[in-house]
Design a protein around this motif. Structure first.
Motif, PDB file in Angstrom:
ATOM      1  N   GLY A  16      34.505  41.473  50.262  1.00  0.00           N
ATOM      2  CA  GLY A  16      35.105  42.059  51.445  1.00  0.00           C
ATOM      3  C   GLY A  16      36.514  42.573  51.203  1.00  0.00           C
ATOM      4  N   SER A  17      37.141  43.024  52.288  1.00  0.00           N
ATOM      5  CA  SER A  17      38.475  43.615  52.212  1.00  0.00           C
ATOM      6  C   SER A  17      39.387  43.027  53.290  1.00  0.00           C
ATOM      7  CB  SER A  17      38.397  45.133  52.419  1.00  0.00           C
ATOM      8  OG  SER A  17      37.633  45.752  51.425  1.00  0.00           O
ATOM      9  N   GLY A  66      42.903  47.961  40.115  1.00  0.00           N
ATOM     10  CA  GLY A  66      41.687  48.642  40.520  1.00  0.00           C
ATOM     11  C   GLY A  66      41.079  48.110  41.797  1.00  0.00           C
ATOM     12  N   ARG A  67      41.577  46.974  42.288  1.00  0.00           N
ATOM     13  CA  ARG A  67      41.045  46.391  43.530  1.00  0.00           C
ATOM     14  C   ARG A  67      42.099  46.365  44.648  1.00  0.00           C
ATOM     15  NH1 ARG A  67      39.658  41.202  43.731  1.00  0.00           N
ATOM     16  NH2 ARG A  67      41.108  40.511  42.092  1.00  0.00           N
ATOM     17  N   MET A  83      43.541  45.052  49.984  1.00  0.00           N
ATOM     18  CA  MET A  83      42.801  44.230  49.024  1.00  0.00           C
ATOM     19  C   MET A  83      41.309  44.479  49.213  1.00  0.00           C
ATOM     20  SD  MET A  83      44.973  40.667  49.251  1.00  0.00           S
ATOM     21  CE  MET A  83      44.391  40.288  50.895  1.00  0.00           C
ATOM     22  N   ASN A  84      40.678  45.037  48.194  1.00  0.00           N
ATOM     23  CA  ASN A  84      39.249  45.334  48.221  1.00  0.00           C
ATOM     24  C   ASN A  84      38.516  44.495  47.175  1.00  0.00           C
ATOM     25  OD1 ASN A  84      39.746  47.367  50.165  1.00  0.00           O
ATOM     26  ND2 ASN A  84      40.118  48.880  48.561  1.00  0.00           N
ATOM     27  N   ASP A  90      40.876  35.013  44.390  1.00  0.00           N
ATOM     28  CA  ASP A  90      42.001  35.622  45.087  1.00  0.00           C
ATOM     29  C   ASP A  90      42.534  34.734  46.203  1.00  0.00           C
ATOM     30  OD1 ASP A  90      40.266  38.752  44.842  1.00  0.00           O
ATOM     31  OD2 ASP A  90      41.976  38.094  43.624  1.00  0.00           O
ATOM     32  N   THR A  91      41.857  33.630  46.477  1.00  0.00           N
ATOM     33  CA  THR A  91      42.291  32.713  47.520  1.00  0.00           C
ATOM     34  C   THR A  91      43.671  32.154  47.202  1.00  0.00           C
ATOM     35  OG1 THR A  91      40.041  32.096  48.146  1.00  0.00           O
ATOM     36  CG2 THR A  91      41.794  30.518  48.663  1.00  0.00           C
ATOM     37  N   ALA A  92      44.604  32.325  48.144  1.00  0.00           N
ATOM     38  CA  ALA A  92      45.985  31.891  47.935  1.00  0.00           C
ATOM     39  C   ALA A  92      46.788  32.187  49.198  1.00  0.00           C
ATOM     40  CB  ALA A  92      46.610  32.613  46.749  1.00  0.00           C
ATOM     41  N   VAL A  93      48.010  31.682  49.225  1.00  0.00           N
ATOM     42  CA  VAL A  93      48.989  32.145  50.207  1.00  0.00           C
ATOM     43  C   VAL A  93      49.692  33.355  49.587  1.00  0.00           C
ATOM     44  CG1 VAL A  93      51.053  31.593  51.527  1.00  0.00           C
ATOM     45  CG2 VAL A  93      49.296  29.835  51.156  1.00  0.00           C
TER      46      VAL A  93
END
Length: 124
Positions: A16-17, A66-67, A83-84, A90-93
């Motif tokens: 997702g984005s 690229g994302r 963010m794509n 990518d999970t983070a604060v």
């Protein structure tokens, strides 16, 4: 000193984005290079993306190239991170950052203007 407030985080499925926003106040963001960093639990804060004051140059960490795409609208005093193709890693604060030097925007230790952060969680 500039004040920064992030928004747009949330929970999204892998692939997702999300678009993060960072609104500045107190000073005009066009005085600064801007960037995004992230910090996952138990890890150090790491560089994600940066942009010069006039959007002439951008830079990205290898894991997001690229994302992710950073942009800014100086008229709105706002910076964005699109963010794509999101991944669980990518999970983070995510933190917005402002610095006088684009070159300094690589290391968190070189930045002294931070937002409060917004949580991004990517489920598998």
């Amino acid at each position: 000193q500039v004040q920064l407030v992030e928004s747009g985080g949330g929970l999204v499925q892998a692939g997702g984005s999300l678009r993060l926003s960072c609104a500045g106040s107190g000073r005009t963001l066009s005085d600064y290079a801007m960037g995004w960093f992230r910090q996952a639990p138990g890890k150090e804060r790491e560089f994600v993306a940066r942009i010069t004051w006039n959007s002439a140059y951008t830079g990205y960490a290898d894991p997001v190239k690229g994302r992710f795409s950073i942009s800014r609208d100086n008229a709105k005093n706002t910076v964005y991170l699109q963010m794509n193709s999101l991944k669980p890693e990518d999970t983070a604060v995510y933190y917005c950052a402002a610095a006088r030097s684009y070159g300094n925007m690589i290391r968190a230790g070189n930045v002294n203007n931070w937002g409060q952060g917004t949580q991004v969680t990517v489920s598998s």
